[in-house]
Motif scaffolding. Sequence first.
Motif, PDB file in Angstrom:
ATOM      1  N   PHE A 140       0.789  -1.229   0.000  1.00 14.42           N
ATOM      2  CA  PHE A 140       0.000   0.000   0.000  1.00 14.42           C
ATOM      3  C   PHE A 140       0.821   1.278   0.000  1.00 14.42           C
ATOM      4  O   PHE A 140       0.287   2.339  -0.290  1.00 14.42           O
ATOM      5  CB  PHE A 140      -0.965   0.011   1.190  1.00 14.42           C
ATOM      6  CG  PHE A 140      -2.022  -1.058   1.105  1.00 14.42           C
ATOM      7  CD1 PHE A 140      -2.594  -1.401  -0.100  1.00 14.42           C
ATOM      8  CD2 PHE A 140      -2.433  -1.722   2.239  1.00 14.42           C
ATOM      9  CE1 PHE A 140      -3.559  -2.390  -0.181  1.00 14.42           C
ATOM     10  CE2 PHE A 140      -3.407  -2.709   2.165  1.00 14.42           C
ATOM     11  CZ  PHE A 140      -3.964  -3.040   0.955  1.00 14.42           C
ATOM     12  N   SER A 141       2.123   1.196   0.317  1.00 10.49           N
ATOM     13  CA  SER A 141       2.896   2.430   0.410  1.00 10.49           C
ATOM     14  C   SER A 141       4.159   2.485  -0.443  1.00 10.49           C
ATOM     15  O   SER A 141       4.710   3.552  -0.634  1.00 10.49           O
ATOM     16  CB  SER A 141       3.275   2.689   1.870  1.00 10.49           C
ATOM     17  OG  SER A 141       4.105   1.658   2.354  1.00 10.49           O
ATOM     18  N   SER A 142       4.593   1.369  -0.955  1.00 11.02           N
ATOM     19  CA  SER A 142       5.837   1.336  -1.716  1.00 11.02           C
ATOM     20  C   SER A 142       5.632   1.829  -3.149  1.00 11.02           C
ATOM     21  O   SER A 142       4.619   1.550  -3.785  1.00 11.02           O
ATOM     22  CB  SER A 142       6.372  -0.102  -1.748  1.00 11.02           C
ATOM     23  OG  SER A 142       7.431  -0.216  -2.658  1.00 11.02           O
ATOM     24  N   GLN A 189       1.354  -1.498 -11.496  1.00 11.73           N
ATOM     25  CA  GLN A 189       1.187  -2.492 -10.440  1.00 11.73           C
ATOM     26  C   GLN A 189       0.039  -2.168  -9.478  1.00 11.73           C
ATOM     27  O   GLN A 189      -0.307  -2.984  -8.638  1.00 11.73           O
ATOM     28  CB  GLN A 189       2.493  -2.618  -9.647  1.00 11.73           C
ATOM     29  CG  GLN A 189       3.670  -3.070 -10.467  1.00 11.73           C
ATOM     30  CD  GLN A 189       3.468  -4.444 -11.073  1.00 11.73           C
ATOM     31  OE1 GLN A 189       2.854  -5.316 -10.480  1.00 11.73           O
ATOM     32  NE2 GLN A 189       3.969  -4.623 -12.281  1.00 11.73           N
ATOM     33  N   ALA A 190      -0.542  -0.988  -9.594  1.00 13.31           N
ATOM     34  CA  ALA A 190      -1.565  -0.548  -8.635  1.00 13.31           C
ATOM     35  C   ALA A 190      -2.777  -1.471  -8.612  1.00 13.31           C
ATOM     36  O   ALA A 190      -3.313  -1.776  -7.540  1.00 13.31           O
ATOM     37  CB  ALA A 190      -1.988   0.884  -8.932  1.00 13.31           C
ATOM     38  N   GLN A 191      -3.211  -1.918  -9.771  1.00 10.53           N
ATOM     39  CA  GLN A 191      -4.379  -2.810  -9.822  1.00 10.53           C
ATOM     40  C   GLN A 191      -4.063  -4.151  -9.173  1.00 10.53           C
ATOM     41  O   GLN A 191      -4.885  -4.717  -8.458  1.00 10.53           O
ATOM     42  CB  GLN A 191      -4.853  -2.997 -11.264  1.00 10.53           C
ATOM     43  CG  GLN A 191      -6.202  -3.667 -11.385  1.00 10.53           C
ATOM     44  CD  GLN A 191      -7.325  -2.889 -10.715  1.00 10.53           C
ATOM     45  OE1 GLN A 191      -7.310  -1.671 -10.607  1.00 10.53           O
ATOM     46  NE2 GLN A 191      -8.320  -3.601 -10.232  1.00 10.53           N
ATOM     47  N   LEU A 192      -2.858  -4.645  -9.409  1.00 12.43           N
ATOM     48  CA  LEU A 192      -2.439  -5.894  -8.778  1.00 12.43           C
ATOM     49  C   LEU A 192      -2.340  -5.725  -7.258  1.00 12.43           C
ATOM     50  O   LEU A 192      -2.714  -6.613  -6.499  1.00 12.43           O
ATOM     51  CB  LEU A 192      -1.101  -6.360  -9.354  1.00 12.43           C
ATOM     52  CG  LEU A 192      -0.575  -7.708  -8.887  1.00 12.43           C
ATOM     53  CD1 LEU A 192      -1.590  -8.819  -9.122  1.00 12.43           C
ATOM     54  CD2 LEU A 192       0.732  -8.025  -9.585  1.00 12.43           C
ATOM     55  N   ALA A 193      -1.863  -4.569  -6.817  1.00 10.93           N
ATOM     56  CA  ALA A 193      -1.800  -4.280  -5.386  1.00 10.93           C
ATOM     57  C   ALA A 193      -3.198  -4.321  -4.771  1.00 10.93           C
ATOM     58  O   ALA A 193      -3.392  -4.837  -3.670  1.00 10.93           O
ATOM     59  CB  ALA A 193      -1.154  -2.913  -5.153  1.00 10.93           C
TER      60      ALA A 193
END
Length: 144
Positions: free
Chosen positions: A89-91, A98-102
């Motif tokens: 959530f912060s890296s 990669q946001a959607q995978l996160a």
Amino acid sequence: MAGNSNSGRNPVFELSEKELANKIEQYKQDLEEGKFARASWPHFTSYINCLEDEVKEFIACYSDQPKSAYYKRARMLREVLQFIRGEIFSSKAWTGQQAQLAKLHGAKDYGDGIVYKDKDTNTGPTSINICFGDGDPRAAEAAK
């Protein structure tokens, strides 16, 4: 690790507390040194040579049993899971493409019962009632 809901045995964890602590610290150090691009729970479970579903079962089974010999290891796994969620959530490694995978990683319960997802506004099944000619006296004759 052995045992599952069908075997009648509780899951066990092959790594000792010390071995697990060393693996966790090494994982964090490897992440900091850039030996891999980003932290994730599936990657961590592979890193410690365990199967994700077995670790999930282990955490679920022992993290609420402080008198168990496995409690401390279950807690250590929950702590590293929390660390990994924090990384996701912060890296910067989890931004952009990669946001959607996160987001998908956050929406999965890895055994500790914690899930981050959008609020579910659908509280029940949706039903649609379609009436043709409702209230029109000619409707009874139209279907004949």
